[in-house]
Write a protein that holds these residues in place. Structure first.
Motif, PDB file in Angstrom:
ATOM      1  N   MET A  97      13.087   6.557  31.156  1.00 30.30           N
ATOM      2  CA  MET A  97      14.443   7.193  31.528  1.00 30.30           C
ATOM      3  C   MET A  97      15.235   7.029  30.133  1.00 30.30           C
ATOM      4  SD  MET A  97      17.323   6.141  34.008  1.00 30.30           S
ATOM      5  CE  MET A  97      16.435   6.502  35.511  1.00 30.30           C
ATOM      6  N   HIS A  98      14.938   6.001  29.399  1.00 28.63           N
ATOM      7  CA  HIS A  98      15.839   5.823  28.150  1.00 28.63           C
ATOM      8  C   HIS A  98      14.610   5.897  27.052  1.00 28.63           C
ATOM      9  CE1 HIS A  98      18.529   3.880  31.312  1.00 28.63           C
ATOM     10  NE2 HIS A  98      19.243   4.907  30.779  1.00 28.63           N
ATOM     11  N   GLY A  99      14.941   6.587  26.131  1.00 29.03           N
ATOM     12  CA  GLY A  99      13.830   6.717  25.122  1.00 29.03           C
ATOM     13  C   GLY A  99      13.762   5.426  24.127  1.00 29.03           C
ATOM     14  N   CYS A 100      14.664   4.412  24.325  1.00 27.17           N
ATOM     15  CA  CYS A 100      14.723   3.390  23.331  1.00 27.17           C
ATOM     16  C   CYS A 100      13.877   2.419  24.145  1.00 27.17           C
ATOM     17  CB  CYS A 100      16.094   3.067  22.894  1.00 27.17           C
ATOM     18  SG  CYS A 100      17.251   3.048  23.987  1.00 27.17           S
ATOM     19  N   GLU A 101      13.300   2.742  25.259  1.00 28.29           N
ATOM     20  CA  GLU A 101      12.513   1.614  26.120  1.00 28.29           C
ATOM     21  C   GLU A 101      11.226   2.105  26.055  1.00 28.29           C
ATOM     22  OE1 GLU A 101      14.949   0.915  29.740  1.00 28.29           O
ATOM     23  OE2 GLU A 101      16.879   1.106  28.610  1.00 28.29           O
ATOM     24  N   PRO A 102      10.357   1.480  25.334  1.00 29.15           N
ATOM     25  CA  PRO A 102       9.039   2.256  25.318  1.00 29.15           C
ATOM     26  C   PRO A 102       8.112   1.550  26.032  1.00 29.15           C
ATOM     27  CG  PRO A 102       9.510   0.881  23.332  1.00 29.15           C
ATOM     28  CD  PRO A 102      10.800   0.867  24.073  1.00 29.15           C
ATOM     29  N   ILE A 254      10.341   1.461  35.839  1.00 32.77           N
ATOM     30  CA  ILE A 254      10.349   0.487  34.938  1.00 32.77           C
ATOM     31  C   ILE A 254      11.450   0.732  33.793  1.00 32.77           C
ATOM     32  CG2 ILE A 254       8.623  -0.732  33.381  1.00 32.77           C
ATOM     33  CD1 ILE A 254       6.389   0.311  35.355  1.00 32.77           C
ATOM     34  N   HIS A 255      12.066  -0.085  33.667  1.00 29.39           N
ATOM     35  CA  HIS A 255      13.074  -0.186  32.120  1.00 29.39           C
ATOM     36  C   HIS A 255      12.375  -0.967  31.249  1.00 29.39           C
ATOM     37  CE1 HIS A 255      16.119   2.783  33.577  1.00 29.39           C
ATOM     38  NE2 HIS A 255      15.522   2.318  34.985  1.00 29.39           N
ATOM     39  N   ASN A 256      13.081  -1.004  30.139  1.00 27.90           N
ATOM     40  CA  ASN A 256      12.686  -2.055  29.059  1.00 27.90           C
ATOM     41  C   ASN A 256      13.837  -2.358  28.130  1.00 27.90           C
ATOM     42  OD1 ASN A 256      10.573  -1.426  26.106  1.00 27.90           O
ATOM     43  ND2 ASN A 256      10.904  -3.404  27.218  1.00 27.90           N
TER      44      ASN A 256
END
Ligand code: ZN
Length: 373
Positions: A97-102, A254-256
């Motif tokens: 969902m968030h590009g900075c969470e690879p 899943i986020h990061n």
């Protein structure tokens, strides 16, 4: 010096990134020498590279896996959905969902590979035949490909831990600027506030300064996390439509970003047996992390905090889909140590790229294993 005075400017951010890139050739090659087989196989280096890897795995198994494009980002990158299996238990796994969470998208690629190619990432074997018999799986591995593509331009191996250590306040500022601007440009803070979407005029004004949209945003300039109620985003609308048609029993996203790694459950909206099921799914993921000696928040699972305004994905998964909702946050480094959900724990440290990949893979595989056996 106060925190605010220590903030580096945005031009500083991009100058630093440019310097890092200029110095990167040898260090990146050095990193490659150390890459594990899992990193080489799953750690893609841009959204385009990742999308190609998902296509390669899926197209090699047309009898077992259907891949289709459900939306296209404003810059023309596809959002893929993959469907596998024919079992009664319907499970959706989302990431990116968030590009900075690879880590999430790469962990999902590892799980897909294990399922279709019978590989054993991190020494874990999957009972693919049993899984595909018992479950129907819907994967949307890269919800926001535009953000991921921008992130890869700033962090060429897509792991900020390689590029912006040590974990100082100044580097935290660079990290948040890369992900969240033009939030500070317009509102004086990198902290996200709903509705966390920017108008075309704002985006034009921001881009006229020579900078790109933050990589946590979609190409349309919104954060999907805040987009589940009055949905505006192309990627969010397509995801919602697909999930409404699919009607999953459980959704894992899943986020990061968090520090440390944590799986949140039950959702604050669930009660009684429903909440118990969510808790036991989260515990299954925790046990998988524990068994493989990964660092995470070992307390009994707790709900993701309820927002004061709007609502997050867990509300929509629960109320609209009737699904069990799990939010896994793989440790994204010590840069993200704020917010209502943050809980400081002694003895934790940032994960390596390989550990973060392994954590995301195990979240997917442990959930699936728990639900199909
Ligand atoms: Zn996230």
């Amino acid at each position: 010096m106060t925190r605010r005075e220590s903030l580096s400017t945005l031009s500083g951010l991009f100058a630093c990134v440019a310097t890092a890139r200029a110095q990167s050739v040898l260090s990146t090659r050095g990193d490659y020498l150390d890459w594990s087989s899992e990193e080489q196989r799953y750690w893609f280096l841009s959204a385009r590279d990742g999308l190609a890897r998902f296509r390669r795995v899926a197209y090699a198994h047309p009898d077992l896996c259907e891949l289709r494009e459900i939306a296209r980002s404003k810059t023309g990158l596809p959002v893929y959905a993959l469907r596998l299996g024919e079992g009664a238990r319907r499970i959706a796994i989302l990431s990116g969902m968030h590009g900075c969470e690879p880590s999430g998208p790469r962990g999902v690629l590892a799980y897909l590979d294990a399922l279709l190619n019978h590989t054993t990432p991190f020494g874990v074997s999957i009972d693919a035949a049993q899984t595909l018999r018992a479950a129907t799986l819907c994967l949307i591995p890269l919800l926001n490909p535009g953000g991921a593509q921008r992130f890869s331009l700033h962090f060429p191996d897509c792991w900020h831990g390689t590029w912006i250590q040590p974990w100082t306040d100044a580097n935290e500022t660079r990290f948040f600027a890369e992900g969240n601007e033009p939030e500070r440009f317009f509102y004086g803070t990198y902290a996200k506030k709903p509705p966390m979407r920017f108008t075309p005029q704002q985006i034009a004004q921001w881009e006229a300064t020579g900078h790109a949209l933050g990589s946590s945003l979609t190409d349309e300039g919104l954060d999907m996390w805040f987009d589940w109620d009055d949905t505006h985003g192309t990627e969010t609308k397509a995801t919602k439509a697909l999930l409404e048609a699919f009607r999953p029993h459980t959704v894992l996203d899943i986020h990061n970003f968090m520090f440390p790694t944590e799986v949140f459950a039950p959702t604050v909206y669930a009660q009684a047996t429903f909440a118990e099921e969510e808790r036991s799914l989260a515990t299954a993921i925790q046990k998988a992390w524990q068994a493989r000696s990964l660092l995470f928040n070992p307390r009994p699972p707790r709900p993701y905090p309820k927002p004061a305004e709007k609502y997050y994905e867990d509300y929509w998964f629960h109320h609209q889909l009737g699904a069990r909702a799990l939010i896994a946050e793989v440790n994204g480094g010590m840069l993200a140590t704020g917010g209502a959900e943050y809980e400081a724990l002694p003895g934790q440290r940032p994960l390596t790229r390989r550990e973060s990949l392994k954590s995301a893979f195990l979240a997917a595989s442990a959930l699936m294993n728990h639900l199909v056996t």
